[in-house]
Write an enzyme that holds these catalytic residues in place. Sequence first.
Site: not given
Ligand SMILES: Cc1ncc(C[n+]2csc(CCOP(=O)(O)OP(=O)(O)O)c2C)c(N)n1
Lengths: 382, 339
Positions: A275, A279, A288
């Site tokens: 990415r 985010h 980070y």
């Molecule tokens: C159950 C839950 N916990 C926390 C969040 C907050 N949150 C949103 S995106 C994210 C990180 C997700 O990372 P990843 O699964 O690697 O997907 P990416 O965004 O990198 O595509 C978090 C912690 C959420 N949306 N849902």
Amino acid sequence: MTTDTTGAIPPVGETDDDLIQLLTPEGERVHHEAYTPRIDDLDRAALEGLYRDMVLVRRFDSEATSLQRHGELGLWPPSLGQEAAQVGSGRALAPQDYVFPSYRELGVAWTRGVDLHQVLHQFRGEDHGGWDPAAHNFHLYALVIGSHTLHATGYAMGIQRDGDVGTGDPDRDRAAVVYFGDGATAQGDVNEALTFAAVNDAPVVFYCQNNHWAISEPTTRQSRVPLSHRGQGFGVPSVRVDGNDVLACYAVTAEALERAHSGGGPTFIEAVTYRMGAHTTSDDPTRYRTRADEEVWRRRDPIERLATLLRAEGSGEEFFTALEAEAEAFGEGVRDYCRAIPVPPDSRMFENVYATENAQVSAEREWFTEYQEGFDTEEAAG
Amino acid sequence: MTATAPAPANQRLAMAKAINLGLRRAMERDAKVLLMGEDIGALGGVFRVTDGLQKDFGGDRVVDTPLAESGIVGTAIGLAVAGYRPVCEIQFDGFIFPAFNQITTQLAKMHYRSRGRVQVPVVIRVPYGGGIGAVEHHSESPEALFAHTAGLRVVSPANPSDAFTMIQQAIACPDPVLFLEPKSRYWDKADVEVSAAEQVLDADAGLNQARIVRPGTDVTLAAYGPSVATALRAASAAEAEGHSLEVVDLRSISPIDFDTLTESVRRTGRLVVVHEAPVFFGAGAEIAARVSQECFYHLEAPVARVGGFHAPYPVAKLEHDYLPDLDRVLHAVDGVLAH
Ligand SMILES: Cc1ncc(C[n+]2csc(CCOP(=O)(O)OP(=O)(O)O)c2C)c(N)n1
């Protein structure tokens, strides 16, 4: 290779023996016994098509990112850098396959024929969705991480019951495909989904985009083993693919779909990508990760490498110039569209809470309408 | 016309059996109905509510799932999106929490989020409530947690006849329904009009409607699920003391049929709400607030609530103290009559 300060960046292609790659970061084709035949059907026009997909998606994405910066969107999750992982995979799907996206799947939405402008509605705060899932076989975005992997698995169990696997009819056999991130693999739901899929031989493809970060946490905080190994632990055939290689992403998805369509059950795909942006627009990646890390991945840009290949295989400059103009025009309309999204009527709040009439909702809607009308009457009275 | 209609085929059934028959009817009527849950196949569920159904409908329609509640509800949502009508069994009330996220953030909201484009007609059956001498987590009443969530319907039958009808209505309903089966009443028997199901299915409102199960003039007792029987016993006992209690079986906890309830309270002027769930933030709190507001000038006494305490469900040897029983209901009745 730069020093890996965070432990977050595996040197793709060097130690990753099992990483499927058909196109190097330098834009050269690599032969792979099993997967090269899967892209035989991609002639130069098709490659140009994939390139166009990625360029237009990136253009839209950068417009949306800047729209958020200008306060026109509440939030935006950029897909910068993940175009190959999304477009390559999305283009391998049959129209009758049904997609459960996460919330960053702009490129997949594009391949499903969703008008990307519709994706803005959710982030402008006008809608919790914005498109008709059934019209595109592309479900609404899922914001609770990993929850939708179960929906995809259940949907796939429905496909099984409908008898739409293993018929041998390419227009009939179908599958569910679910997109999620590396962080999501730590969720219980994803693990339950893999269990349900495995024991039911459900026609579902788990497409994990390992973009190295779950907000600020590197993949190493989510798993001690490569994510694809986790799939194997459930008895789900798994592959690791270079997620910045659009051809390889296409090929592994095509293989997984063939397995699902023919009744062979689920597949887990780990698309190793990066990415490149934040985010979401509320994130600050400088806290980070280092510029040096980002630079490593910039050199693996999925769009650049396909451009190199296309040039080497005869695409003329007029193709690139024309596409640039098309992308420019595409991007220009986005701002106007976004600003013109109307504020929804108050009544929307009470619509579709239930599919049936509900006394509780009706009473509150009535109360609120009267309350609102009270203001109008007061105003009229001066 | 001289021909008389065939007499309704009444059967004397225990509630568990009545639900079983209701499930069978729903599955016969609609091939898209399927059951899923832990141990519901060969075993017939730990309470045998699905007894014999896998044998007759096969393992694809009566699905023994992995031991994963979020997985059960989450895949049911996907099946519903694909056009099926899944009926999930959660083995016990205290084990619904691993599925809480899927129920509240996904199941309840998908119709709303999609602005009506997606329907998720999932029924979640839960043997619920106490009184059977069970171990920890096997006797809970979590209805308020779900009633607080818009998009879900929460219902609980109080007798075999209603159980038979309501399960079929719940399955036919296009909304997700949490179907709370009072496990302490599973073995209660009553006459069930098994031929009546077809017409009630058409009545959409049927599942929402409270019912006056015993008319009276002095105090209204509002209850649902397992507490209806307690309320009825209290009403009989009170009669001996010269008090006439009206018992309203709410049947639906979300939405609540306030029309039937407030009409009753306007007649009697007094209300006691009875449920097994803790009183604090429970369904009774909502009912008391609403009735106080709507029936203020008819009320002769503050609304009283009888239910569980703000303590974890106790050990089996103490549950008789925790659950509202005849005496506690009558104590509350005396209280409202004293005003
Ligand atoms: C159950 C839950 N916990 C926390 C969040 C907050 N949150 C949103 S995106 C994210 C990180 C997700 O990372 P990843 O699964 O690697 O997907 P990416 O965004 O990198 O595509 C978090 C912690 C959420 N949306 N849902």
